[in-house]
Design an enzyme around this catalytic site. Sequence first.
Site, PDB file in Angstrom:
ATOM      1  N   MET A  46       0.842  -1.175   0.000  1.00 38.24           N
ATOM      2  CA  MET A  46       0.000   0.000   0.000  1.00 38.24           C
ATOM      3  C   MET A  46       0.893   1.246   0.000  1.00 38.24           C
ATOM      4  SD  MET A  46      -2.791  -1.687  -0.003  1.00 38.24           S
ATOM      5  CE  MET A  46      -1.954  -3.149  -0.638  1.00 38.24           C
ATOM      6  N   CYS A  47       0.355   2.381  -0.383  1.00 36.97           N
ATOM      7  CA  CYS A  47       1.168   3.602  -0.481  1.00 36.97           C
ATOM      8  C   CYS A  47       0.281   4.822  -0.336  1.00 36.97           C
ATOM      9  CB  CYS A  47       1.877   3.694  -1.834  1.00 36.97           C
ATOM     10  SG  CYS A  47       2.962   2.319  -2.248  1.00 36.97           S
ATOM     11  N   ASP A  48       0.925   5.972  -0.191  1.00 34.51           N
ATOM     12  CA  ASP A  48       0.245   7.265  -0.259  1.00 34.51           C
ATOM     13  C   ASP A  48       1.104   8.210  -1.077  1.00 34.51           C
ATOM     14  OD1 ASP A  48      -2.156   7.166   1.677  1.00 34.51           O
ATOM     15  OD2 ASP A  48      -0.519   6.285   2.836  1.00 34.51           O
TER      16      ASP A  48
END
Length: 404
Positions: A1-3
Amino acid sequence: MCDTMVVVRPDRVLFAKNSDRDPNEAQVLEWHPPRTSARGATVRCTWIEIDDVPATNAVLISRPYWMWGAEMGANEYGVVIGNEAVFTREPYAERGLTGMDLVRLALERAATAEAGVATLTDLLERYGQGGGCGHERRSFTYHNSFLVADHRGAFVLETAGTRWAVERVEAGARSISNGLTIEGFAQRHSDRLRSRVSACRTRQALTEDGAARAFVPGALMQVLREHGTGGLAPDYALANGAMAAPCVHAGGLLASTQTTASWVAELRAAGPRLWATATAAPCTSIFKPVTVHDSVDLGPLPTDRFDEASLWWRHERLHRAALRDPEAALPAFAAERDAVEARWLAAPPTSAAAFAEADRLLEGWLGALPPDLADRRPRFVRRYWGVRDRRAHLPSVARRLVTR
């Protein structure tokens, strides 16, 4: 997951990303000069081979050690790109370009953000996206969204298989996490259950709010360090660990991911300014100034095994010790880290000088940790990290803290 987030101001564009991967999936900061290729040449990406181009741009990328593609990066023209895993109802292909391949290819081939979007969509339609993207579970796959920026502005590109939608960011803050967001496209294609497990809506709200208040690169660095708890320690959920805040920490039973590298950019007409951690967990890392053309020797290419000669793994000694009790550990070095970072933001040294100073600081910070640092994480989190530490053959930091 990332932002990934962007802030478009009249005189500059700010960009930031946390790359979240499996905890032992070391990430490498890598410089690639321009290259030329003969007519008919091909380039081997992570899983497939595609047609090469006659000439590529110089790029600086941050990539998982085993992949050809990049989680984030910049090129010599000041284009920056980051990608996100997104979960859709469209079929997932067994082979194709990974989202990380697409990031690197667009950086190598495009001289503007707008051209970067055109490159991404052309490659997507010609070759498709697919193939395993996980480290611990290689079959794990997903579709991708992208944030593409230069000093003129930014674009959000979201995909579902070979379908795509684009949104231009002309002013203000915009962030993407692990769910589709473009009106209409998101409603048609989102896998709502997997998007919910990723906690993408919670993280996106935090990053977009933080980015809206960011006027300088240092402010985005603090957004990337946010645990969403009001304190220094993350909040672990049994299902997905500390996945509900931008500075992600692993430990969930159903889904688990860890921020393994972070990046911030300030894009101006006069040229970009870039900072990268080249290490995991921005809450324990320092952002170093970097440029596309000035490479730094960061030691041998890391793998998923501890290696004292690798910067990424040297930092893991501090990161994994501090995770035991962040409320006690982070105050031992965070003030000095922030002061050095502020000095570098005001007057950046050469990248080589910054990395050398950061290495000296790292040793001092490990030594400054409280000698009786107890592990205050939930039992399921301690068990999760114990398995990863053993797999990586990581020297016992707990034993060193007690016996030094």
